[in-house]
Design an enzyme around this catalytic site. Structure first.
Site, mmCIF file in Angstrom:
data_model
loop_
_atom_site.group_PDB
_atom_site.id
_atom_site.type_symbol
_atom_site.label_atom_id
_atom_site.label_comp_id
_atom_site.label_asym_id
_atom_site.label_seq_id
_atom_site.Cartn_x
_atom_site.Cartn_y
_atom_site.Cartn_z
ATOM 1 N N THR A 1 12.018 -2.123 -0.607
ATOM 2 C CA THR A 1 12.590 -3.009 -1.613
ATOM 3 C C THR A 1 11.583 -3.198 -2.740
ATOM 4 O O THR A 1 10.395 -3.411 -2.501
ATOM 5 C CB THR A 1 13.023 -4.368 -1.006
ATOM 6 O OG1 THR A 1 13.489 -5.207 -2.076
ATOM 7 C CG2 THR A 1 11.905 -5.070 -0.272
ATOM 8 N N HIS A 2 12.090 -3.087 -3.966
ATOM 9 C CA HIS A 2 11.216 -3.148 -5.147
ATOM 10 C C HIS A 2 11.779 -4.175 -6.132
ATOM 11 O O HIS A 2 12.985 -4.168 -6.413
ATOM 12 C CB HIS A 2 11.155 -1.762 -5.808
ATOM 13 C CG HIS A 2 10.274 -1.751 -7.023
ATOM 14 N ND1 HIS A 2 8.896 -1.780 -6.929
ATOM 15 C CD2 HIS A 2 10.565 -1.750 -8.348
ATOM 16 C CE1 HIS A 2 8.374 -1.789 -8.154
ATOM 17 N NE2 HIS A 2 9.375 -1.775 -9.026
ATOM 18 N N ARG B 1 0.844 -1.204 0.000
ATOM 19 C CA ARG B 1 0.000 0.000 0.000
ATOM 20 C C ARG B 1 0.872 1.244 0.000
ATOM 21 O O ARG B 1 1.999 1.222 0.495
ATOM 22 C CB ARG B 1 -0.911 0.022 1.232
ATOM 23 C CG ARG B 1 -2.025 -0.982 1.139
ATOM 24 C CD ARG B 1 -2.928 -0.920 2.338
ATOM 25 N NE ARG B 1 -3.792 -2.093 2.342
ATOM 26 C CZ ARG B 1 -4.951 -2.164 1.690
ATOM 27 N NH1 ARG B 1 -5.399 -1.139 1.013
ATOM 28 N NH2 ARG B 1 -5.668 -3.271 1.730
ATOM 29 N N ILE B 2 0.280 2.298 -0.550
ATOM 30 C CA ILE B 2 0.994 3.575 -0.599
ATOM 31 C C ILE B 2 0.774 4.304 0.732
ATOM 32 O O ILE B 2 -0.364 4.426 1.197
ATOM 33 C CB ILE B 2 0.434 4.465 -1.743
ATOM 34 C CG1 ILE B 2 0.387 3.695 -3.061
ATOM 35 C CG2 ILE B 2 1.240 5.753 -1.856
ATOM 36 C CD1 ILE B 2 1.707 3.361 -3.652
ATOM 37 N N LEU B 3 1.859 4.781 1.295
ATOM 38 C CA LEU B 3 1.761 5.560 2.529
ATOM 39 C C LEU B 3 1.713 7.044 2.184
ATOM 40 O O LEU B 3 2.394 7.504 1.263
ATOM 41 C CB LEU B 3 2.948 5.238 3.427
ATOM 42 C CG LEU B 3 2.911 3.796 3.969
ATOM 43 C CD1 LEU B 3 4.297 3.325 4.379
ATOM 44 C CD2 LEU B 3 1.930 3.684 5.133
ATOM 45 N N ASP C 1 10.401 8.333 -0.700
ATOM 46 C CA ASP C 1 9.938 9.720 -0.683
ATOM 47 C C ASP C 1 8.438 9.707 -0.942
ATOM 48 O O ASP C 1 7.805 8.646 -0.886
ATOM 49 C CB ASP C 1 10.733 10.595 -1.676
ATOM 50 C CG ASP C 1 10.501 10.183 -3.120
ATOM 51 O OD1 ASP C 1 9.603 9.350 -3.398
ATOM 52 O OD2 ASP C 1 11.224 10.705 -4.003
HETATM 53 C C1 GRF Z 1 8.905 -8.717 -2.948
HETATM 54 O O1 GRF Z 1 9.376 -9.074 -4.224
HETATM 55 C C2 GRF Z 1 8.654 -7.254 -2.873
HETATM 56 O O2 GRF Z 1 9.615 -6.469 -3.494
HETATM 57 C C3 GRF Z 1 7.348 -7.171 -3.617
HETATM 58 O O3 GRF Z 1 6.606 -8.246 -3.104
HETATM 59 C C4 GRF Z 1 7.510 -9.275 -2.715
HETATM 60 C C5 GRF Z 1 7.261 -9.591 -1.268
HETATM 61 O O4 GRF Z 1 7.821 -10.797 -0.917
HETATM 62 N N1 GRF Z 1 6.738 -5.896 -3.499
HETATM 63 P P1 GRF Z 1 7.818 -11.356 0.579
HETATM 64 O O5 GRF Z 1 6.428 -11.107 1.165
HETATM 65 O O6 GRF Z 1 8.878 -10.609 1.349
HETATM 66 O O7 GRF Z 1 8.110 -12.808 0.441
#
Ligand code: GRF
Length: 218
Positions: A126-127, A109-111, A159
């Protein structure tokens, strides 16, 4: 100097035993959270997960937290009158844990900007793509649909935009001809877990500062 697990440690400094307090926000299975939990018992790692916050009552991340003896809380949108109230609820839940850093690890979700402002410069996401390409909720699918030969993962400072903050670290993952979204995402997640653990540890031990578009550790 290194500990047996390979994390560098400043030999005699009293700070060497101080662990940064991490609050992890997660919506899903929590494999990234699991990787952080596997690292944090080593004091030399420099960071410890002190709380987990989820928007989903059935998130696997909550079970992982419980099994690790880490406090967790669900802040579900349905329990709030509107998005702003939910956002404030998340901020309060996070603040209770007095975090040094907030880690978004699969938080879907977007904060709102008020959340970002409250923990400014201390929120890390992490993306699963090489930003600035393929931001948003479908980074893996979008990269595959575009036909890229290399994608990967990005750890960045949050950000007020969607996946737009200064980049701290990235890792590349080649796309195979027969990849589908699931197979590619699984390989990205292997790289992502290692990158997240390594990057959060470095940030916790060395600090993080922003200079323009650049996020600098140390
Ligand atoms: C990760 O790849 C994250 O970057 C993405 O969803 C996945 C989450 O994985 N937004 P987990 O729940 O940490 O296993």
């Amino acid at each position: 100097m290194q500990t047996p697990s390979g994390h560098p440690v400043a030999a005699t400094s009293p700070e060497s035993t101080r662990q940064a307090r991490l609050v992890v926000l997660a919506s899903g299975g929590g494999s990234n959270l699991a990787a952080l939990l596997a690292a944090h018992d080593d004091v030399a790692y420099g960071a410890r997960v002190v709380g987990v916050v989820s928007d989903k009552p059935d998130a696997g991340a909550l079970t992982l937290a419980q099994d690790a003896g880490v406090a967790s809380v669900v802040v579900a949108p349905k329990d709030f009158t509107d998005r702003a109230a939910w956002n404030d609820g998340v901020a309060e839940a996070v603040a209770v844990f007095r975090p040094d850093y907030v880690v978004l690890a699969g938080f879907m979700r977007i904060l709102a900007p008020s959340f970002v402002d409250r923990f400014a410069g201390r929120i890390v996401n992490t993306h699963p793509a090489l930003l600035p390409s393929f931001p948003g909720a479908h980074g893996v699918r979008d990269a595959l649909a575009h036909g890229v030969r290399v994608t990967g993962c990005t750890v960045h400072v949050v950000d007020s935009g969607v996946d737009t903050g200064p980049i701290i670290a990235q890792a590349a993952v080649p796309v195979a001809d027969d990849d589908d979204e699931a197979s590619l995402h699984e390989r990205i997640k292997v790289a992502e877990r290692a990158l997240l653990v390594e990057t959060v540890g470095r940030v916790a031990r060395e600090g993080l500062r922003i200079e323009g578009r650049r996020a600098i550790v140390g």
